[in-house]
Write an enzyme that holds these catalytic residues in place. Structure first.
Site, PDB file in Angstrom:
ATOM      1  N   ARG A   1      60.812  33.126  51.302  1.00  0.00           N
ATOM      2  CA  ARG A   1      59.593  33.624  51.964  1.00  0.00           C
ATOM      3  C   ARG A   1      58.212  33.660  50.887  1.00  0.00           C
ATOM      4  O   ARG A   1      57.169  33.348  51.393  1.00  0.00           O
ATOM      5  CB  ARG A   1      59.578  34.850  52.581  1.00  0.00           C
ATOM      6  CG  ARG A   1      60.882  35.015  53.600  1.00  0.00           C
ATOM      7  CD  ARG A   1      61.027  36.427  54.046  1.00  0.00           C
ATOM      8  NE  ARG A   1      61.681  37.133  52.804  1.00  0.00           N
ATOM      9  CZ  ARG A   1      61.604  38.414  52.478  1.00  0.00           C
ATOM     10  NH1 ARG A   1      61.169  39.319  53.454  1.00  0.00           N
ATOM     11  NH2 ARG A   1      61.758  39.127  51.531  1.00  0.00           N
TER      12      ARG A   1
ATOM     13  N   TYR B   1      40.126  41.988  38.954  1.00  0.00           N
ATOM     14  CA  TYR B   1      40.317  43.046  37.640  1.00  0.00           C
ATOM     15  C   TYR B   1      39.779  44.278  38.223  1.00  0.00           C
ATOM     16  O   TYR B   1      39.110  44.688  39.112  1.00  0.00           O
ATOM     17  CB  TYR B   1      39.419  42.786  36.604  1.00  0.00           C
ATOM     18  CG  TYR B   1      38.143  42.436  36.757  1.00  0.00           C
ATOM     19  CD1 TYR B   1      36.702  43.079  36.626  1.00  0.00           C
ATOM     20  CD2 TYR B   1      37.619  41.074  37.476  1.00  0.00           C
ATOM     21  CE1 TYR B   1      35.522  42.650  36.732  1.00  0.00           C
ATOM     22  CE2 TYR B   1      36.301  40.428  37.655  1.00  0.00           C
ATOM     23  CZ  TYR B   1      35.254  41.439  37.466  1.00  0.00           C
ATOM     24  OH  TYR B   1      33.971  41.101  37.442  1.00  0.00           O
TER      25      TYR B   1
ATOM     26  N   HIS C   1      30.983  40.001  28.413  1.00  0.00           N
ATOM     27  CA  HIS C   1      30.311  41.105  28.966  1.00  0.00           C
ATOM     28  C   HIS C   1      30.788  42.543  28.563  1.00  0.00           C
ATOM     29  O   HIS C   1      32.077  42.525  28.050  1.00  0.00           O
ATOM     30  CB  HIS C   1      30.416  41.050  30.410  1.00  0.00           C
ATOM     31  CG  HIS C   1      29.788  39.921  31.019  1.00  0.00           C
ATOM     32  ND1 HIS C   1      30.469  39.304  32.140  1.00  0.00           N
ATOM     33  CD2 HIS C   1      28.799  39.150  30.927  1.00  0.00           C
ATOM     34  CE1 HIS C   1      29.790  38.238  32.539  1.00  0.00           C
ATOM     35  NE2 HIS C   1      28.810  38.044  32.014  1.00  0.00           N
TER      36      HIS C   1
ATOM     37  N   ASP D   1      37.480  48.015  42.020  1.00  0.00           N
ATOM     38  CA  ASP D   1      38.227  46.687  41.938  1.00  0.00           C
ATOM     39  C   ASP D   1      37.336  45.572  42.189  1.00  0.00           C
ATOM     40  O   ASP D   1      36.347  45.794  43.031  1.00  0.00           O
ATOM     41  CB  ASP D   1      39.410  46.630  42.914  1.00  0.00           C
ATOM     42  CG  ASP D   1      40.533  47.380  42.412  1.00  0.00           C
ATOM     43  OD1 ASP D   1      40.456  48.092  41.526  1.00  0.00           O
ATOM     44  OD2 ASP D   1      41.554  47.379  43.203  1.00  0.00           O
TER      45      ASP D   1
ATOM     46  N   LYS E   1      21.892  34.064  32.617  1.00  0.00           N
ATOM     47  CA  LYS E   1      21.844  35.621  31.891  1.00  0.00           C
ATOM     48  C   LYS E   1      22.979  35.470  30.798  1.00  0.00           C
ATOM     49  O   LYS E   1      22.780  35.865  29.630  1.00  0.00           O
ATOM     50  CB  LYS E   1      22.324  36.632  32.980  1.00  0.00           C
ATOM     51  CG  LYS E   1      22.404  38.114  32.109  1.00  0.00           C
ATOM     52  CD  LYS E   1      22.767  38.944  33.119  1.00  0.00           C
ATOM     53  CE  LYS E   1      24.168  38.770  33.787  1.00  0.00           C
ATOM     54  NZ  LYS E   1      24.656  39.683  34.933  1.00  0.00           N
ATOM     55  N   ASP E   2      24.022  34.739  31.017  1.00  0.00           N
ATOM     56  CA  ASP E   2      25.210  34.832  30.095  1.00  0.00           C
ATOM     57  C   ASP E   2      24.673  33.885  28.965  1.00  0.00           C
ATOM     58  O   ASP E   2      25.068  34.032  27.635  1.00  0.00           O
ATOM     59  CB  ASP E   2      26.409  34.191  30.668  1.00  0.00           C
ATOM     60  CG  ASP E   2      27.301  35.391  31.256  1.00  0.00           C
ATOM     61  OD1 ASP E   2      26.717  36.381  31.338  1.00  0.00           O
ATOM     62  OD2 ASP E   2      28.099  34.868  32.053  1.00  0.00           O
TER      63      ASP E   2
ATOM     64  N   LYS F   1      39.415  47.550  31.398  1.00  0.00           N
ATOM     65  CA  LYS F   1      39.654  46.477  32.629  1.00  0.00           C
ATOM     66  C   LYS F   1      41.439  46.013  32.698  1.00  0.00           C
ATOM     67  O   LYS F   1      41.791  45.886  31.489  1.00  0.00           O
ATOM     68  CB  LYS F   1      38.766  45.336  32.496  1.00  0.00           C
ATOM     69  CG  LYS F   1      37.454  45.463  32.809  1.00  0.00           C
ATOM     70  CD  LYS F   1      36.662  44.212  32.426  1.00  0.00           C
ATOM     71  CE  LYS F   1      35.337  44.639  32.640  1.00  0.00           C
ATOM     72  NZ  LYS F   1      34.404  43.390  32.406  1.00  0.00           N
TER      73      LYS F   1
ATOM     74  N   HIS G   1      34.254  41.267  27.190  1.00  0.00           N
ATOM     75  CA  HIS G   1      35.329  40.502  27.896  1.00  0.00           C
ATOM     76  C   HIS G   1      34.753  39.488  28.676  1.00  0.00           C
ATOM     77  O   HIS G   1      33.542  39.334  28.925  1.00  0.00           O
ATOM     78  CB  HIS G   1      35.818  41.376  29.152  1.00  0.00           C
ATOM     79  CG  HIS G   1      36.694  40.546  30.017  1.00  0.00           C
ATOM     80  ND1 HIS G   1      36.329  40.117  31.488  1.00  0.00           N
ATOM     81  CD2 HIS G   1      37.953  40.150  30.079  1.00  0.00           C
ATOM     82  CE1 HIS G   1      37.281  39.710  32.012  1.00  0.00           C
ATOM     83  NE2 HIS G   1      38.355  39.605  31.058  1.00  0.00           N
TER      84      HIS G   1
ATOM     85  N   GLU H   1      54.270  44.384  42.334  1.00  0.00           N
ATOM     86  CA  GLU H   1      53.238  45.515  42.059  1.00  0.00           C
ATOM     87  C   GLU H   1      52.166  44.957  41.172  1.00  0.00           C
ATOM     88  O   GLU H   1      52.469  44.532  39.998  1.00  0.00           O
ATOM     89  CB  GLU H   1      53.826  46.556  41.612  1.00  0.00           C
ATOM     90  CG  GLU H   1      54.710  47.220  42.775  1.00  0.00           C
ATOM     91  CD  GLU H   1      55.238  48.583  42.183  1.00  0.00           C
ATOM     92  OE1 GLU H   1      55.667  49.390  42.910  1.00  0.00           O
ATOM     93  OE2 GLU H   1      55.368  48.694  40.984  1.00  0.00           O
TER      94      GLU H   1
ATOM     95  N   GLU I   1      24.560  46.735  31.733  1.00  0.00           N
ATOM     96  CA  GLU I   1      25.252  45.488  31.168  1.00  0.00           C
ATOM     97  C   GLU I   1      24.486  44.823  29.946  1.00  0.00           C
ATOM     98  O   GLU I   1      23.590  44.663  29.699  1.00  0.00           O
ATOM     99  CB  GLU I   1      25.163  44.610  32.295  1.00  0.00           C
ATOM    100  CG  GLU I   1      25.845  43.466  32.066  1.00  0.00           C
ATOM    101  CD  GLU I   1      26.105  42.358  33.388  1.00  0.00           C
ATOM    102  OE1 GLU I   1      26.904  41.602  33.573  1.00  0.00           O
ATOM    103  OE2 GLU I   1      25.048  42.407  34.093  1.00  0.00           O
TER     104      GLU I   1
END
Length: 183
Positions: free
Chosen positions: A23, A130, A61, A47, A165-166, A70, A117, A28, A141
């Protein structure tokens, strides 16, 4: 579940048990009791899920204050995921680890507070999930240049697709000490 340490203290790779039959599969993605066996006892409060296309690079970041731990993994596709130690005074300050996370290998990367990260999408698209130990705070930030020559991260792309921005983040050495996380 299996757990593997990385070269950076606290950054761990997890391989959840996957139950497969005709199937499909079941696994988890978070069980506090299992992760606690390896010292991972965060209180996750948020989340997030992002969808990106091939060549997109998000990061590097972090937040200061309100640093976020995270637990990251890929639901569809494949990414190259990076954690950089930005704990000022740490013996591994400025070092990084990179891991390929995919829907096929189903690995997870735990990145504790005090690390920047980022990730780069290697498949046509990637659905990336995450869990975070603190809420996103746009006012706090911060980031580090994805191609900082002193970090020398070996990304799987030379011309990534990035946000404005990055692209404007400075190299690690140009960040004021007070904007980093104290070890």
């Amino acid at each position: 579940m299996r757990c593997y340490d990385t070269a950076l203290d606290g950054v761990k790779i997890f391989e959840p048990k996957v139950f497969t039959d005709s199937r499909g599969f079941f696994m988890e993605t978070w069980n506090a009791a299992l992760y606690a066996k390896w010292g991972i006892i965060p209180l996750f409060v948020q989340d997030n899920v992002s969808l990106s296309t091939k060549g997109v690079l998000r990061g590097l970041h972090y937040q200061q204050p309100y640093s976020q731990g995270k637990l990251v993994y890929v639901l569809q596709g494949e990414v190259f995921d990076v954690a950089v130690d930005i704990r000022y005074g740490s013996p591994t300050f400025g070092q990084w680890v990179g891991v390929t996370l995919s829907a096929q290998n189903r690995q997870q990367l735990y990145i504790p507070e005090g690390f920047a990260h980022g990730f780069c999408v290697m498949s046509e698209t990637a659905l990336f999930a995450y869990k975070c130990t603190d809420f996103y705070s746009p006012a706090h930030e911060k980031g580090i240049s994805w191609n900082d020559p002193e970090l020398n991260i070996v990304w799987p792309v030379t011309e990534p697709i990035m946000s404005v921005k990055d692209l404007q983040y400075p190299p690690l050495r140009d960040l004021p000490v007070e904007s980093l996380i104290k070890y």
